[in-house]
Design an enzyme around this catalytic site. Sequence first.
Site, PDB file in Angstrom:
ATOM      1  N   SER A 116      -2.533   2.060  -3.261  1.00 24.88           N
ATOM      2  CA  SER A 116      -3.491   1.253  -4.449  1.00 24.88           C
ATOM      3  C   SER A 116      -2.797   1.171  -5.673  1.00 24.88           C
ATOM      4  O   SER A 116      -3.433   1.642  -6.643  1.00 24.88           O
ATOM      5  CB  SER A 116      -4.690   1.942  -4.431  1.00 24.88           C
ATOM      6  OG  SER A 116      -5.389   2.062  -3.220  1.00 24.88           O
ATOM      7  N   ARG A 163       4.687  -1.971 -10.522  1.00 23.36           N
ATOM      8  CA  ARG A 163       4.754  -0.985 -11.641  1.00 23.36           C
ATOM      9  C   ARG A 163       3.771   0.097 -11.364  1.00 23.36           C
ATOM     10  O   ARG A 163       2.802  -0.161 -10.454  1.00 23.36           O
ATOM     11  CB  ARG A 163       4.290  -1.597 -13.133  1.00 23.36           C
ATOM     12  CG  ARG A 163       2.872  -2.333 -13.050  1.00 23.36           C
ATOM     13  CD  ARG A 163       2.698  -2.667 -14.393  1.00 23.36           C
ATOM     14  NE  ARG A 163       2.711  -4.155 -14.408  1.00 23.36           N
ATOM     15  CZ  ARG A 163       1.511  -4.820 -14.068  1.00 23.36           C
ATOM     16  NH1 ARG A 163       0.524  -4.701 -13.561  1.00 23.36           N
ATOM     17  NH2 ARG A 163       1.964  -6.401 -14.090  1.00 23.36           N
ATOM     18  N   ASP A 201      -6.303  -0.836  -2.033  1.00 23.27           N
ATOM     19  CA  ASP A 201      -7.709  -0.395  -1.830  1.00 23.27           C
ATOM     20  C   ASP A 201      -8.790  -1.469  -1.911  1.00 23.27           C
ATOM     21  O   ASP A 201      -9.650  -1.259  -1.115  1.00 23.27           O
ATOM     22  CB  ASP A 201      -8.163   0.886  -2.607  1.00 23.27           C
ATOM     23  CG  ASP A 201      -7.820   0.546  -3.968  1.00 23.27           C
ATOM     24  OD1 ASP A 201      -7.327  -0.586  -4.300  1.00 23.27           O
ATOM     25  OD2 ASP A 201      -8.025   1.713  -4.650  1.00 23.27           O
TER      26      ASP A 201
HETATM   27  C1  GLC Z   1      -5.330   0.100 -10.286  1.00 23.69           C
HETATM   28  C2  GLC Z   1      -4.243  -0.412  -9.244  1.00 23.69           C
HETATM   29  C3  GLC Z   1      -4.881  -1.161  -8.188  1.00 23.69           C
HETATM   30  C4  GLC Z   1      -5.906  -0.520  -7.745  1.00 23.69           C
HETATM   31  C5  GLC Z   1      -6.595  -0.084  -8.596  1.00 23.69           C
HETATM   32  C6  GLC Z   1      -8.181   0.709  -7.776  1.00 23.69           C
HETATM   33  O1  GLC Z   1      -5.595  -0.853 -10.817  1.00 23.69           O
HETATM   34  O2  GLC Z   1      -3.210  -1.116  -9.867  1.00 23.69           O
HETATM   35  O3  GLC Z   1      -3.802  -1.538  -7.019  1.00 23.69           O
HETATM   36  O4  GLC Z   1      -6.536  -1.366  -6.662  1.00 23.69           O
HETATM   37  O5  GLC Z   1      -6.160   0.929  -9.522  1.00 23.69           O
HETATM   38  O6  GLC Z   1      -7.758   1.963  -7.438  1.00 23.69           O
END
Ligand code: GLC
Length: 500
Positions: free
Chosen positions: A180, A195, A233
């Site tokens: 995620s 990143r 996620d």
């Molecule tokens: C951050 C991550 C993203 C993820 C979110 C929730 O924003 O960059 O990919 O979906 O957290 O976990």
Amino acid sequence: MVASRRGSGSIVLPSGQTMAFHTRTHQEEDLPHATKKTMADHLRKYESLFTLTPQRMRMIVEAFKDTLELGLQKPKQIVPMIPTFVFGYPTAKEQGDFLALDLGGTNLRVCLVTLQGDGKFEMTQSKYRLTEEQKQDEGQKLFDFCAECLKTFIDTNYIDENGQTTLKEGEMLPLGFTFSYPCTQNRIDHGELIRWTKGFGAKNTEGRDVGEMFRKSLEKYNVPVVMTALINDTTGTLIASHYVNPRTKIAVIFGTGCNAAYMENVRDIEKIKDLGIDDKAQMAINCEWGAFDSFEHEHLPRTKYDATVDEQSNKPGEQAFEKLISGRYLGEILRLVICELIDEGVLFLGQNTYKLETPYCFETAFLSLMESDPTDELLMIIGIFTHFFAVETTLAERQFFRALATLIGRRAARLSACGIAAIVSRMNYLDEGCLVGADGSLYNKYPGFADRVHEGLVDIFGDKGRNIITHHAEDGSGVGSAVIAAMTKIRRDAGLYPNV
Ligand code: GLC
């Protein structure tokens, strides 16, 4: 939760610590405290800083819509609008056993999901807490850890009564990997990390294909697994929630991070026109909306506390939207306000406040607890401040802290409503209405968070805003990941877009 309005007791915090509370009948008279009026004056100041008017919200929605559009048109935009190669919604007939690995902001989870069709499933899982060190160490080591945990899980779950493996010779188990963090994908089982977010900083990972790094670790530990799909996620949540409730059209995570996914028409994703995908197809988009307004800071109402959170983070300038909303930051915003009032000599005069001076010591869970304190004397808040920070508070101060938590929590919910509204208007979901599958500790544990999102939607859209309803989503990183692995297998078996 506190059962009676007076007396003593204890509660267990999300961090696992136990906190005792007790009723006191008089205030400590020997310490200088701010008067009720002083606290009320300060509160008014913070009210104007943290309150979002409906008009301001509508302006944010407009800017948000433009940003979403830009991300779909061109690659490498600040809000990257990542095509996920998850084609359309599931049929809910998907079946079979799938492994799911979930590398979230706080834990690593391994799940075995049995999809039974008809939107039904069963799941077994193991959880491992990630250490701060692991989050900053070599990236490859992090994937090695994932592979090791996966191997242990398979060794303990795929055995018969005699302790013999139930796997056939050479059998490879299909796995959905929920990673995620923002990754650019040009295939479903590939993802270049744009990143790190959420405080992660593992070295030698940004700019690399995390799918490839993970596969290397699987080989190293001889894990009988084939990674079918690399998933965010939010995408998992969209698919899992739709699997059990087909009215779900948007998914949002309100956890350590904040992000959303929705289903887009391929004909409107300008930047993948050259892939030759059928114009009538649909594809899930991982928005990575946490990055909205990063660097430029043109659209969001940032206070100086938000600016400090940002400057002191490991990624200044980045994730501007997320830093106003997600669970990782809300406690810190409140702590910074308290510290300012300590410096100004308003709070805790004559008391030793060093415990409040450590960055991130004020957990977002404390905001939830403060807001849900049911006692007249605000005993829970007494408990938090004496137990964790060794300071005495008056009732006026505690009422002030609670009101401050409300301001910060409400702003987070209303900003989230702006993001949801941008997707709703882009996709024209307002008239027919839709469900928004939501997950994460903030959504699940913060009292009134969902109601505040709903109020925000009504402020933006008027009465029609009631057509958009958030609900607690199915476990996207487990069930969603398995459903996506199943959908991908079906697509591949049918020879549809084999290259992606
Ligand atoms: C951050 C991550 C993203 C993820 C979110 C929730 O924003 O960059 O990919 O979906 O957290 O976990």
